[in-house]
Write a protein that holds these residues in place. Structure first.
Motif, PDB file in Angstrom:
ATOM      1  N   GLU A 488       0.810  -1.222   0.000  1.00 32.05           N
ATOM      2  CA  GLU A 488       0.000   0.000   0.000  1.00 32.05           C
ATOM      3  C   GLU A 488       0.849   1.280   0.000  1.00 32.05           C
ATOM      4  O   GLU A 488       0.314   2.377  -0.175  1.00 32.05           O
ATOM      5  CB  GLU A 488      -0.915   0.023   1.232  1.00 32.05           C
ATOM      6  CG  GLU A 488      -0.156   0.110   2.533  1.00 32.05           C
ATOM      7  CD  GLU A 488      -1.055   0.234   3.758  1.00 32.05           C
ATOM      8  OE1 GLU A 488      -2.274   0.109   3.630  1.00 32.05           O
ATOM      9  OE2 GLU A 488      -0.500   0.462   4.853  1.00 32.05           O
ATOM     10  N   THR A 491       0.446   3.828  -2.586  1.00 38.75           N
ATOM     11  CA  THR A 491      -0.912   4.387  -2.657  1.00 38.75           C
ATOM     12  C   THR A 491      -1.161   5.345  -1.486  1.00 38.75           C
ATOM     13  O   THR A 491      -2.215   5.974  -1.426  1.00 38.75           O
ATOM     14  CB  THR A 491      -1.992   3.286  -2.653  1.00 38.75           C
ATOM     15  OG1 THR A 491      -2.010   2.659  -1.361  1.00 38.75           O
ATOM     16  CG2 THR A 491      -1.739   2.241  -3.714  1.00 38.75           C
ATOM     17  N   GLY A 592      -4.364   4.947   0.429  1.00 34.98           N
ATOM     18  CA  GLY A 592      -4.038   3.601   0.894  1.00 34.98           C
ATOM     19  C   GLY A 592      -4.671   2.492   0.072  1.00 34.98           C
ATOM     20  O   GLY A 592      -4.444   1.314   0.359  1.00 34.98           O
ATOM     21  N   ASP A 593      -5.456   2.857  -0.956  1.00 41.12           N
ATOM     22  CA  ASP A 593      -6.100   1.837  -1.800  1.00 41.12           C
ATOM     23  C   ASP A 593      -5.550   1.866  -3.231  1.00 41.12           C
ATOM     24  O   ASP A 593      -5.027   0.885  -3.725  1.00 41.12           O
ATOM     25  CB  ASP A 593      -7.609   2.047  -1.852  1.00 41.12           C
ATOM     26  CG  ASP A 593      -8.260   1.847  -0.491  1.00 41.12           C
ATOM     27  OD1 ASP A 593      -7.627   1.215   0.377  1.00 41.12           O
ATOM     28  OD2 ASP A 593      -9.385   2.332  -0.294  1.00 41.12           O
ATOM     29  N   TYR A 594      -5.700   3.000  -3.888  1.00 43.75           N
ATOM     30  CA  TYR A 594      -5.225   3.108  -5.275  1.00 43.75           C
ATOM     31  C   TYR A 594      -5.161   4.568  -5.673  1.00 43.75           C
ATOM     32  O   TYR A 594      -5.701   5.449  -4.980  1.00 43.75           O
ATOM     33  CB  TYR A 594      -6.153   2.341  -6.221  1.00 43.75           C
ATOM     34  CG  TYR A 594      -7.481   3.038  -6.469  1.00 43.75           C
ATOM     35  CD1 TYR A 594      -8.500   3.001  -5.523  1.00 43.75           C
ATOM     36  CD2 TYR A 594      -7.694   3.762  -7.636  1.00 43.75           C
ATOM     37  CE1 TYR A 594      -9.698   3.660  -5.737  1.00 43.75           C
ATOM     38  CE2 TYR A 594      -8.904   4.422  -7.857  1.00 43.75           C
ATOM     39  CZ  TYR A 594      -9.896   4.367  -6.901  1.00 43.75           C
ATOM     40  OH  TYR A 594     -11.073   5.028  -7.101  1.00 43.75           O
ATOM     41  N   THR A 611      -2.185   0.033  -7.334  1.00 41.14           N
ATOM     42  CA  THR A 611      -3.112  -0.433  -6.300  1.00 41.14           C
ATOM     43  C   THR A 611      -2.334  -0.999  -5.110  1.00 41.14           C
ATOM     44  O   THR A 611      -1.133  -1.274  -5.216  1.00 41.14           O
ATOM     45  CB  THR A 611      -4.092  -1.478  -6.863  1.00 41.14           C
ATOM     46  OG1 THR A 611      -4.971  -1.920  -5.812  1.00 41.14           O
ATOM     47  CG2 THR A 611      -3.362  -2.702  -7.401  1.00 41.14           C
ATOM     48  N   ASP A 612      -3.019  -1.185  -4.010  1.00 41.33           N
ATOM     49  CA  ASP A 612      -2.427  -1.768  -2.803  1.00 41.33           C
ATOM     50  C   ASP A 612      -2.410  -3.296  -2.928  1.00 41.33           C
ATOM     51  O   ASP A 612      -2.367  -3.840  -4.028  1.00 41.33           O
ATOM     52  CB  ASP A 612      -3.199  -1.295  -1.563  1.00 41.33           C
ATOM     53  CG  ASP A 612      -4.665  -1.715  -1.604  1.00 41.33           C
ATOM     54  OD1 ASP A 612      -5.078  -2.412  -2.572  1.00 41.33           O
ATOM     55  OD2 ASP A 612      -5.414  -1.358  -0.678  1.00 41.33           O
ATOM     56  N   GLU A 613      -2.550  -4.022  -1.847  1.00 38.05           N
ATOM     57  CA  GLU A 613      -2.479  -5.489  -1.891  1.00 38.05           C
ATOM     58  C   GLU A 613      -3.695  -6.119  -2.566  1.00 38.05           C
ATOM     59  O   GLU A 613      -3.708  -7.321  -2.836  1.00 38.05           O
ATOM     60  CB  GLU A 613      -2.292  -6.055  -0.471  1.00 38.05           C
ATOM     61  CG  GLU A 613      -3.475  -5.886   0.484  1.00 38.05           C
ATOM     62  CD  GLU A 613      -3.616  -4.489   1.078  1.00 38.05           C
ATOM     63  OE1 GLU A 613      -2.838  -3.589   0.717  1.00 38.05           O
ATOM     64  OE2 GLU A 613      -4.527  -4.289   1.895  1.00 38.05           O
ATOM     65  N   SER A 671      -1.065  -5.593  -5.609  1.00 33.72           N
ATOM     66  CA  SER A 671       0.103  -4.695  -5.645  1.00 33.72           C
ATOM     67  C   SER A 671       0.599  -4.491  -7.069  1.00 33.72           C
ATOM     68  O   SER A 671       1.804  -4.523  -7.345  1.00 33.72           O
ATOM     69  CB  SER A 671       1.245  -5.193  -4.753  1.00 33.72           C
ATOM     70  OG  SER A 671       2.145  -4.121  -4.533  1.00 33.72           O
TER      71      SER A 671
END
Ligand code: NOJ
Ligand code: CA
Length: 682
Positions: A488, A491, A592-594, A611-613, A671
């Protein structure tokens, strides 16, 4: 809630009963309202957004050893003004800027003869205010800043902890109510959906501001609402003797800033911090140019090379290696090459720190390398690692910069990896002065600066555009010798660290799991007790490419070993990329997301999405492209089977023609990322 709003109005009018003059200032669009108040001689402010409390009554003022600077004030006068201006910059995410704001200038005097002007500016995307003091006597030792940020509501926040020596800390996603301290930019989303970020602008000759939580009961006090009870106070990085700032008797502080937006992308698209900085102070800026670069660098972090000759075949900056990197840059149209470990003194890094900035290492033929770089049209990027020994660096600064200028060098990466001289902290006033001195001395010699272990970015690049970029967060290097940056991380950075200004993150590792160094006889563990082969980048390959767009820097590095780029089809993206952007826009995102960002350089557009995980599919309209024109889009995407953990190398490159009327479906792996070049079809 209605009750509380009503109470604020009643409460403020009670406080201001004595002052007939208008102590409020509205944003040009009328949605943000900042107000000052005097309560029993003490000063404070509130912020209301869309008619609702955003910051509840919060104290203002400084304290000093000798003078009373925080109380017994009476209002002397108030001025209101409006400002609308368009200005341009030599470089940046955008070269055109708009500064439209209303200003309130309120002057107070106290019984100690202290005159304080509070200058408050309201923009459509937030507020800024600063203290302008005139204090009897010759000078002032500021012992504390009382500025409070009492937030009306709880919400979610993204920040690193407050620390006066490093910003290279993991970002935390925390309920606002659980944050004990934070560094800025301190970004949050309130429960009712507004985004905010507390930061500072134009930090000169003053320590950095961090935030410390202090206890306030939620609800009401006898006179005023205290909102959520989530309250932070400014905490300044001190000198070793505890004094926070040593200033002349007439001085002003940096701006205290609250960015405010209805969506996360709006924070990224704000120009407020630059608008609070002064216009360019450098007359001729023609020599200040964004650039892409590669460098003798990653091998050291991986531990297969060293900054000095600590064993056979280990020194990275040898003449032969330098020539190899220059040839690679020239062949691929990349403007610059960085050489770390070119000079004498590295053997004492971490102990005596006696770096010499005019003495090349014995196995590095500096004159030959710089002549070769010039013959190929490549910018030689010099490196000044100080190890934190400011006394030694400042003693050499004039000579070192003259020497660099005499060799035609226009770019220097500086570094402060180590404890600062005299027990000073990295982010106190002593170092703020130092970083500024280096930038101004460099400007005199037409040298651009990229500072690592820097002071936070506060928009000074508008005034000193030779301050190109800085580190100031966990960069790529952490992936070489630690558990690495979490999926993350990239992001969060655009919505936090990057709100201050560009970061030299150094993206672009293609050998994501360091497969190509397995069995390398020169591999050593050198930092943090982890061998590089136990580490990796926690992303897919396509995300590494997208980071070149998402993590904006006017000095953008492709940091991997050049052998990992040779013959790699995806490196074409970096060849096509242009660090000299004209226009940028965050198109979508959640902290924290995208995030999805578009940029334009000349006639070519770039898009980056990361993007994050979580894997995610984004429907992205191309309405940022000029209407009626056709573009050839080359799309660098995650492969259908890509995943950062198990299949990070899977990617695909596709091409198609598009117009502004099209919408692209971006499939991002876990990710993962996507990067697109749009070239106009003639
Ligand atoms: C830390 C910097 O961030 C990194 O880029 C550099 O290689 C080392 N210090 C050595 O100067
Ligand atoms: Ca660093």
């Amino acid at each position: 809630m209605k009750k509380i709003v009503l109470f604020v109005v009643v409460c403020l009018s009670a406080i201001c009963a004595s002052c007939k003059q208008d102590l409020t200032v509205n944003s040009p669009d009328g949605t943000i309202k900042a107000a000052l108040y005097v309560d029993g001689g003490r000063l404070g402010y509130t912020v209301i957004v869309d008619g609702k409390d955003f910051v509840t009554p919060s104290a203002l003022g400084l304290q000093s050893k000798r003078n009373v600077m925080d109380k017994d004030f009476k209002l002397m006068g108030v001025k209101h003004s409006s400002h609308s201006e368009e200005w341009t910059s030599q470089w940046g995410e955008n070269k055109q800027h708009k500064d439209v704001h209303n200003e309130l200038e309120a002057t107070f005097k106290n019984t100690d003869g202290v005159v304080l002007t509070l200058r408050v500016r309201a923009f459509d995307d937030g507020i800024g205010f600063r203290y302008e003091y005139k204090v009897p006597g010759d000078s002032v030792k500021v012992t504390d800043e009382l500025t409070e940020f009492r937030l009306a509501e709880n919400g979610t926040s993204w920040s690193i902890p407050a620390n006066f020596n490093t910003y290279e800390l993991e970002y935390r996603t925390l309920p606002l109510a659980d944050v004990a301290d934070a560094n800025t930019p301190f970004t949050f989303k309130t429960d009712s959906g507004l985004y905010g970020s507390i930061h500072e602008a134009a930090l000169y000759d003053y320590p950095e501001m961090t935030l410390q939580r202090f206890p306030v009961e939620p609800g009401m006090t006898s006179s005023c609402p205290t909102g959520s009870g989530i309250s932070f106070r400014a905490d300044l990085a001190p000198w070793p003797d505890g004094v926070k700032a040593r200033v002349p008797s007439e001085f002003h502080t940096p701006w205290r800033v609250i960015l405010i937006s209805r969506d996360a992308a709006g924070l990224v698209n704000s120009d407020l911090i630059l608008n609070l900085n002064e216009p360019c102070a450098i007359e001729d800026v023609s020599w200040i140019k964004p650039q892409r670069y590669v460098g003798v660098w990653w091998g050291m972090h991986l531990g297969i090379e060293a900054w000095y000759d600590d064993g056979p075949g280990r020194h990275g900056a040898t003449t032969a290696n330098a020539i190899k990197y220059i040839d690679f840059a020239a062949k691929n149209g990349i403007e610059g090459v960085l050489f770390e470990g070119w000079n004498d003194g590295w053997a004492s890094w971490g102990s005596r720190e006696d770096f010499d900035f005019t003495k090349p290492a014995p196995d590095f033929d500096f004159e030959k390398v710089i002549d070769y770089a010039a013959s190929k049209g490549i910018n030689y990027i010099l490196h000044h690692e100080t190890g934190g020994n400011i006394v030694s660096y400042e003693a050499q600064l004039d000579k070192a910069l003259d020497w660099a200028a005499a060799h035609g060098i226009h770019s220097i990466k500086t570094g402060y990896a180590g404890g600062i001289s005299g027990g000073q902290s990295h982010h106190g006033q002593y170092m703020v002065r130092h970083y500024q001195k280096v930038v101004e001395e460099a400007a005199k010699r037409q040298i651009m600066i990229d500072a690592h272990e820097p002071i936070k970015a506060t928009g000074i690049r508008r005034t000193w555009p030779n301050f190109m970029c800085r580190e100031g967060a966990r960069g790529m290097e952490w992936n070489a010798w630690s558990e690495g940056n979490r999926p993350e991380h990239q992001t969060i950075l655009p919505f936090t660290r990057l709100l201050g200004g560009p970061m030299d993150y150094t993206p672009g590792v293609f050998d994501i799991q360091y497969r190509n160094i397995i069995g390398n006889k020169n591999l050593r563990m050198w930092n943090n007790n982890r061998l590089a082969t136990e580490c990796r980048c926690n992303t897919t390959l396509a995300k590494q490419i997208a980071d070149w767009v998402v993590l904006y820097s006017p000095m953008q590095m492709a940091c991997d070993l050049v052998e990992n780029y040779e013959g790699h089809p995806a490196f074409q993206f970096f060849r096509d990329y242009n660090a000299d952007c004209d226009w940028s826009r965050a198109l979508a995102g959640e902290v924290g997301d995208y995030i999805v960002v578009a940029r334009r350089a000349g006639e070519v557009y770039f898009l980056g999405a990361v993007t994050d995980e979580n894997a995610r599919t984004l429907e992205q309209p191309l309405d940022f492209l000029p209407a009626g024109k056709t573009y050839a889009a080359t799309i660098y995407a995650d492969g259908a089977d890509a995943s950062w953990e198990t299949n990070p190398y899977s990617y695909q490159i596709t091409s198609r023609e598009v117009t502004s009327a099209d919408t692209l479906t971006l499939n991002l792996a876990t990710s993962g990322g996507c990067a697109i070049v749009f070239k106009p079809v003639k």
